[in-house]
Write a protein that holds these residues in place. Structure first.
Motif, PDB file in Angstrom:
ATOM      1  N   ASN A  96      -7.740  -0.114  -4.341  1.00  0.00           N
ATOM      2  CA  ASN A  96      -6.404   0.428  -4.041  1.00  0.00           C
ATOM      3  C   ASN A  96      -6.527   1.641  -3.127  1.00  0.00           C
ATOM      4  O   ASN A  96      -5.725   1.829  -2.211  1.00  0.00           O
ATOM      5  CB  ASN A  96      -5.680   0.816  -5.330  1.00  0.00           C
ATOM      6  CG  ASN A  96      -5.194  -0.415  -6.078  1.00  0.00           C
ATOM      7  OD1 ASN A  96      -5.273  -1.537  -5.563  1.00  0.00           O
ATOM      8  ND2 ASN A  96      -4.695  -0.212  -7.274  1.00  0.00           N
ATOM      9  N   PHE A  97      -7.556   2.475  -3.379  1.00  0.00           N
ATOM     10  CA  PHE A  97      -7.732   3.661  -2.529  1.00  0.00           C
ATOM     11  C   PHE A  97      -7.905   3.246  -1.070  1.00  0.00           C
ATOM     12  O   PHE A  97      -7.209   3.748  -0.183  1.00  0.00           O
ATOM     13  CB  PHE A  97      -8.948   4.483  -2.993  1.00  0.00           C
ATOM     14  CG  PHE A  97      -9.269   5.612  -2.043  1.00  0.00           C
ATOM     15  CD1 PHE A  97      -8.624   6.833  -2.140  1.00  0.00           C
ATOM     16  CD2 PHE A  97     -10.199   5.439  -1.014  1.00  0.00           C
ATOM     17  CE1 PHE A  97      -8.882   7.868  -1.243  1.00  0.00           C
ATOM     18  CE2 PHE A  97     -10.466   6.465  -0.108  1.00  0.00           C
ATOM     19  CZ  PHE A  97      -9.815   7.677  -0.226  1.00  0.00           C
ATOM     20  N   ASP A  98      -8.845   2.329  -0.816  1.00  0.00           N
ATOM     21  CA  ASP A  98      -9.078   1.934   0.580  1.00  0.00           C
ATOM     22  C   ASP A  98      -7.880   1.181   1.159  1.00  0.00           C
ATOM     23  O   ASP A  98      -7.568   1.323   2.346  1.00  0.00           O
ATOM     24  CB  ASP A  98     -10.354   1.087   0.702  1.00  0.00           C
ATOM     25  CG  ASP A  98     -11.588   1.961   0.950  1.00  0.00           C
ATOM     26  OD1 ASP A  98     -11.446   3.022   1.592  1.00  0.00           O
ATOM     27  OD2 ASP A  98     -12.682   1.595   0.498  1.00  0.00           O
ATOM     28  N   ALA A  99      -7.209   0.361   0.324  1.00  0.00           N
ATOM     29  CA  ALA A  99      -6.031  -0.366   0.825  1.00  0.00           C
ATOM     30  C   ALA A  99      -4.967   0.648   1.270  1.00  0.00           C
ATOM     31  O   ALA A  99      -4.392   0.527   2.356  1.00  0.00           O
ATOM     32  CB  ALA A  99      -5.479  -1.296  -0.253  1.00  0.00           C
ATOM     33  N   PRO A 121       0.822  -1.215   0.000  1.00  0.00           N
ATOM     34  CA  PRO A 121       0.000   0.000   0.000  1.00  0.00           C
ATOM     35  C   PRO A 121       0.858   1.269   0.000  1.00  0.00           C
ATOM     36  O   PRO A 121       1.963   1.273   0.540  1.00  0.00           O
ATOM     37  CB  PRO A 121      -0.793  -0.112   1.309  1.00  0.00           C
ATOM     38  CG  PRO A 121      -0.676  -1.510   1.747  1.00  0.00           C
ATOM     39  CD  PRO A 121       0.611  -2.023   1.209  1.00  0.00           C
ATOM     40  N   LYS A 122       0.291   2.311  -0.607  1.00  0.00           N
ATOM     41  CA  LYS A 122       1.023   3.578  -0.705  1.00  0.00           C
ATOM     42  C   LYS A 122       0.790   4.415   0.560  1.00  0.00           C
ATOM     43  O   LYS A 122      -0.353   4.567   0.991  1.00  0.00           O
ATOM     44  CB  LYS A 122       0.544   4.355  -1.936  1.00  0.00           C
ATOM     45  CG  LYS A 122       0.781   3.614  -3.246  1.00  0.00           C
ATOM     46  CD  LYS A 122       0.422   4.445  -4.457  1.00  0.00           C
ATOM     47  CE  LYS A 122      -1.004   4.270  -4.952  1.00  0.00           C
ATOM     48  NZ  LYS A 122      -1.426   2.927  -5.346  1.00  0.00           N
ATOM     49  N   LEU A 123       1.850   4.964   1.098  1.00  0.00           N
ATOM     50  CA  LEU A 123       1.739   5.857   2.262  1.00  0.00           C
ATOM     51  C   LEU A 123       1.766   7.306   1.778  1.00  0.00           C
ATOM     52  O   LEU A 123       2.302   7.594   0.698  1.00  0.00           O
ATOM     53  CB  LEU A 123       2.929   5.644   3.194  1.00  0.00           C
ATOM     54  CG  LEU A 123       2.909   4.444   4.139  1.00  0.00           C
ATOM     55  CD1 LEU A 123       4.276   4.281   4.801  1.00  0.00           C
ATOM     56  CD2 LEU A 123       1.825   4.598   5.211  1.00  0.00           C
ATOM     57  N   ALA A 172      -1.127 -12.943   6.414  1.00  0.00           N
ATOM     58  CA  ALA A 172      -2.221 -13.686   5.777  1.00  0.00           C
ATOM     59  C   ALA A 172      -3.448 -12.804   5.522  1.00  0.00           C
ATOM     60  O   ALA A 172      -4.394 -13.230   4.852  1.00  0.00           O
ATOM     61  CB  ALA A 172      -2.606 -14.868   6.664  1.00  0.00           C
ATOM     62  N   TYR A 173      -3.453 -11.588   6.073  1.00  0.00           N
ATOM     63  CA  TYR A 173      -4.642 -10.732   5.949  1.00  0.00           C
ATOM     64  C   TYR A 173      -4.403  -9.442   5.179  1.00  0.00           C
ATOM     65  O   TYR A 173      -5.328  -8.656   4.999  1.00  0.00           O
ATOM     66  CB  TYR A 173      -5.169 -10.375   7.351  1.00  0.00           C
ATOM     67  CG  TYR A 173      -5.836 -11.547   8.041  1.00  0.00           C
ATOM     68  CD1 TYR A 173      -7.184 -11.831   7.813  1.00  0.00           C
ATOM     69  CD2 TYR A 173      -5.111 -12.386   8.871  1.00  0.00           C
ATOM     70  CE1 TYR A 173      -7.793 -12.900   8.433  1.00  0.00           C
ATOM     71  CE2 TYR A 173      -5.711 -13.461   9.499  1.00  0.00           C
ATOM     72  CZ  TYR A 173      -7.050 -13.716   9.274  1.00  0.00           C
ATOM     73  OH  TYR A 173      -7.661 -14.783   9.880  1.00  0.00           O
ATOM     74  N   ARG A 174      -3.185  -9.212   4.715  1.00  0.00           N
ATOM     75  CA  ARG A 174      -2.886  -7.928   4.056  1.00  0.00           C
ATOM     76  C   ARG A 174      -3.757  -7.734   2.815  1.00  0.00           C
ATOM     77  O   ARG A 174      -3.914  -8.646   2.020  1.00  0.00           O
ATOM     78  CB  ARG A 174      -1.411  -7.856   3.654  1.00  0.00           C
ATOM     79  CG  ARG A 174      -0.487  -7.735   4.865  1.00  0.00           C
ATOM     80  CD  ARG A 174       0.970  -7.640   4.455  1.00  0.00           C
ATOM     81  NE  ARG A 174       1.815  -7.742   5.629  1.00  0.00           N
ATOM     82  CZ  ARG A 174       2.174  -6.698   6.390  1.00  0.00           C
ATOM     83  NH1 ARG A 174       1.788  -5.476   6.049  1.00  0.00           N
ATOM     84  NH2 ARG A 174       2.919  -6.873   7.455  1.00  0.00           N
ATOM     85  N   ASN A 175      -4.340  -6.546   2.715  1.00  0.00           N
ATOM     86  CA  ASN A 175      -5.146  -6.133   1.546  1.00  0.00           C
ATOM     87  C   ASN A 175      -6.370  -7.009   1.289  1.00  0.00           C
ATOM     88  O   ASN A 175      -6.870  -7.064   0.168  1.00  0.00           O
ATOM     89  CB  ASN A 175      -4.273  -6.089   0.285  1.00  0.00           C
ATOM     90  CG  ASN A 175      -3.023  -5.272   0.493  1.00  0.00           C
ATOM     91  OD1 ASN A 175      -3.112  -4.084   0.835  1.00  0.00           O
ATOM     92  ND2 ASN A 175      -1.865  -5.872   0.333  1.00  0.00           N
ATOM     93  N   THR A 176      -6.816  -7.720   2.305  1.00  0.00           N
ATOM     94  CA  THR A 176      -8.036  -8.521   2.140  1.00  0.00           C
ATOM     95  C   THR A 176      -9.219  -7.779   2.769  1.00  0.00           C
ATOM     96  O   THR A 176      -9.034  -6.924   3.643  1.00  0.00           O
ATOM     97  CB  THR A 176      -7.908  -9.896   2.828  1.00  0.00           C
ATOM     98  OG1 THR A 176      -7.580  -9.691   4.203  1.00  0.00           O
ATOM     99  CG2 THR A 176      -6.818 -10.743   2.183  1.00  0.00           C
ATOM    100  N   ASN A 210      -6.189  -3.709   6.710  1.00  0.00           N
ATOM    101  CA  ASN A 210      -5.021  -2.877   6.382  1.00  0.00           C
ATOM    102  C   ASN A 210      -4.724  -1.851   7.458  1.00  0.00           C
ATOM    103  O   ASN A 210      -3.575  -1.451   7.628  1.00  0.00           O
ATOM    104  CB  ASN A 210      -5.224  -2.185   5.033  1.00  0.00           C
ATOM    105  CG  ASN A 210      -4.697  -3.040   3.906  1.00  0.00           C
ATOM    106  OD1 ASN A 210      -4.680  -4.259   4.046  1.00  0.00           O
ATOM    107  ND2 ASN A 210      -4.253  -2.417   2.836  1.00  0.00           N
ATOM    108  N   VAL A 211      -5.763  -1.380   8.177  1.00  0.00           N
ATOM    109  CA  VAL A 211      -5.480  -0.471   9.293  1.00  0.00           C
ATOM    110  C   VAL A 211      -4.590  -1.215  10.286  1.00  0.00           C
ATOM    111  O   VAL A 211      -3.581  -0.700  10.774  1.00  0.00           O
ATOM    112  CB  VAL A 211      -6.779   0.005   9.992  1.00  0.00           C
ATOM    113  CG1 VAL A 211      -6.434   0.964  11.125  1.00  0.00           C
ATOM    114  CG2 VAL A 211      -7.727   0.683   9.006  1.00  0.00           C
ATOM    115  N   ILE A 212      -4.959  -2.477  10.531  1.00  0.00           N
ATOM    116  CA  ILE A 212      -4.184  -3.264  11.506  1.00  0.00           C
ATOM    117  C   ILE A 212      -2.776  -3.538  10.978  1.00  0.00           C
ATOM    118  O   ILE A 212      -1.793  -3.434  11.713  1.00  0.00           O
ATOM    119  CB  ILE A 212      -4.938  -4.558  11.860  1.00  0.00           C
ATOM    120  CG1 ILE A 212      -6.272  -4.200  12.540  1.00  0.00           C
ATOM    121  CG2 ILE A 212      -4.095  -5.459  12.765  1.00  0.00           C
ATOM    122  CD1 ILE A 212      -7.143  -5.366  12.942  1.00  0.00           C
ATOM    123  N   SER A 213      -2.657  -3.847   9.664  1.00  0.00           N
ATOM    124  CA  SER A 213      -1.298  -4.142   9.164  1.00  0.00           C
ATOM    125  C   SER A 213      -0.433  -2.885   9.128  1.00  0.00           C
ATOM    126  O   SER A 213       0.768  -2.949   9.416  1.00  0.00           O
ATOM    127  CB  SER A 213      -1.320  -4.884   7.823  1.00  0.00           C
ATOM    128  OG  SER A 213      -2.064  -4.199   6.888  1.00  0.00           O
TER     129      SER A 213
END
Ligand code: FBP
Length: 552
Positions: free
Chosen positions: A435-438, A15-17, A131-135, A88-91
């Motif tokens: 992608n925006f939300d990720a 994800p983009k920062l 195992a949960y990234r971008n899901t 993604n917030v968590i990752s």
């Protein structure tokens, strides 16, 4: 475990920062802005939040990191309805926490805020997070709608925090959950627990936004998912030319989801609850508006069309609101049992006739029997009618049918009116985040950790300028108390984050208003298609029309 090819690819997506968070943790410094005041009721909110009120807005910049070195043990909670991007917030939170110090710990409290009260948790590891990234979904730790509000719950939350040596808690939720975050932050500060609380703005409904928060996460993916489906239905309608499709979309209190889907797909009719309330439209007037489009199109385009209806519409219709209140009062306490014991629907209807005012009974009487019965289905724990159980898409279709029959008798309408019904809600809440939300969610989580590291509490993680490329996003924090006012809830005045309803003077509604007459008469459908994750940026990274119009 078997995973789909898309999931396999999404796990690898980086994800983009925002540009200012890309330099590495040691090069992120903080800049404090003005002191803040709540949006209204300043004296009351200051009195209720003596330790967290009036703090300064902050933004992060490139510069020497001056935060104190301290081992962090952070707890994270998902609260309320699912919204794409929660994982993604968590990752993002996990990555910033581990990049700062690999001995830092992230705990996930399970099943919503009750996880903190009941000390039900997991400790995250690289393998777990990866195992949960971008899901989509909230299944990493689950969610729940419990509020921490009693003395016992606060004490239990503090005991859990003490047991684990928590330095901070991150609450990912909507307006109610973040109100709860502010209350918890104040409690922890007042009791010198040393535990900070940071909120992150989540809800597909899009009603947690204001001067500081551009939008809540999940709105982008959910509305894109619904718009794809609505576009597909429009194309089917325009191919077969034989159905009017009534599509209800989620959005409990505000009509942002319906409006965004309308901007994306240009349906023939879209109802906006806030406008219905403002103009005090009756059910009959709304039905007439839809019938006008049906009649006009039957003479030019054919007997087909698409109508979008927001989930919360009936609560905005003044006469319906009164009817619902009267029914709740009529069946208060033991009256429900008395009512349920009546042998036939005819007996029940007589009971209802006697229990309602004449005006409300007239409104009740024009409803289709199926809807009349839905008003007496399960009620919530407070005894209120559950408006979300009312099939408003069928209600309006039935009322329109009656209107058309009248017009047929008057000789103005000769068309055919066949209907199909859809309800889009759960279909979008757990989609793979766009992608925006990720990107947005990962940034919110990463940024939440920077707020923790710099010692802030009672703040909402804030990433703004979201209409621009991620590189130009601005990361920082805003005291939650700034967004609060006093509102009447369950018979008491409570401090709450002000909910954002559709602004009838705002650009998204104005755009819709300027075009809807043309969309009602002609076939102007647009087909957004499925969310794209890989390909040109102007297809994959664009956000909502609402955000583009509001910020553009
Ligand atoms: P949040 O405000 O908690 O994010 O929930 C939004 C929402 O998806 C609404 O659109 C919908 O009315 C509601 O949740 C449904 O909730 P549930 O799944 O608990 O029935």
């Amino acid at each position: 475990m078997e995973i789909s090819p898309l999931q396999k690819e999404r796990l690898k997506y980086q994800p983009k920062l925002p540009g200012m968070l890309r330099h590495g943790i040691s090069d992120i410094c903080v800049k404090e802005g003005e002191e803040t005041a709540s949006v209204s009721d300043q004296d009351k909110i200051r009195e209720l939040f003596p330790n967290t009120y009036g703090k300064r807005e902050i933004i992060f910049e490139k510069g020497q990191n001056t935060s104190a070195a301290k081992r962090q043990v952070v707890g994270v909670i998902l609260s309320g309805g699912q919204a794409p991007g929660g994982h993604n917030v968590i990752s993002g939170l996990y990555d910033a926490l581990k990049a700062t110090d690999k001995d830092n710990v992230l705990l996930g409290f399970k099943g919503g805020p009750s996880g903190l009260v009941d000390d039900d948790y997991v400790e995250f590891t690289d393998e777990f997070i990866d195992a949960y990234r971008n899901t989509g979904g909230f299944d990493i730790i689950g969610s729940g709608r419990t509020k921490i509000e009693t003395k016992e719950q606060f004490e239990a939350a503090a005991a859990t925090a003490k047991k684990h040596g928590l330095t901070a808690v991150v609450i990912i939720g909507g307006d109610d959950s973040n109100t709860n975050a502010a209350v918890l932050a104040e409690y922890f500060a007042a009791n010198n627990t040393g535990v900070q609380v940071i909120g992150c703005p989540k809800t597909i409904d899009g009603d947690l936004k204001n001067d500081d928060i551009d939008c809540s996460f999940g709105f982008d993916t959910a509305t894109k998912t619904y718009s794809e489906l609505i576009g597909n239905i429009e194309r089917d309608a325009n191919s077969a030319k034989k159905y009017w499709h009534f599509v209800k979309v989620m959005g409990r209190s505000a009509s942002h989801v319906a409006l965004e889907c309308a901007l994306e797909t240009q349906p023939n009719v879209c109802l906006i609850g806030e406008e219905v309330a403002e103009k005090k439209l009756s059910l009959s007037q709304i039905a007439d508006q839809i019938a006008d489009s049906v009649e006009k199109r039957s003479k030019t385009e054919g007997n087909f069309g698409v109508v979008i209806i927001p989930e919360g519409i009936v609560e905005f219709v003044p006469e319906f609101g009164v009817l619902i209140r009267e029914i709740s009062e009529m069946l208060a306490g033991s009256k429900t049992e008395e009512f349920n014991a009546l042998p036939s629907w005819e007996d029940k209807k007589e009971y209802i006739r006697k229990g309602l005012t004449e005006e409300s009974f007239k409104v009740f009487d024009i409803l289709p029997e199926m809807i009349q019965k839905q008003l007496f289905l399960e009620r919530d724990p407070h005894g209120n009618v559950q408006v979300s159980l009312i099939e408003s898409e069928k209600l309006f279709a039935e009322l329109v049918k009656n209107k058309l029959e009248e017009r047929r008798k008057a000789g103005t309408y000769t068309g055919k009116f066949s209907t199909q019904f859809h309800f889009f809600g759960y279909e979008g809440r757990c989609a793979f985040p766009s992608n925006f939300d990720a990107d947005y969610c990962y940034s919110l989580g990463y940024n939440a950790f920077m707020l923790i590291q710099y010692g802030y509490t009672g703040y909402l993680s804030k990433v703004s300028h979201l209409n621009r490329p991620a590189e130009e996003w601005v990361a920082g924090g805003m005291p939650i108390t700034k967004m609060m006012n006093m509102e009447r809830r369950n018979g008491q005045d409570k401090p709450v984050i002000r909910k954002a309803l559709v602004d009838l003077e705002g650009k998204p509604f104005k755009y819709f208003e300027a075009h809807r007459a043309e969309w009602a008469a002609h076939t102007c459908y647009t087909y957004p298609g499925a969310i794209q994750y890989y390909g040109p940026s102007d297809v994959c990274d664009i956000t909502t029309r609402t955000l583009a119009l509001e910020k553009g």
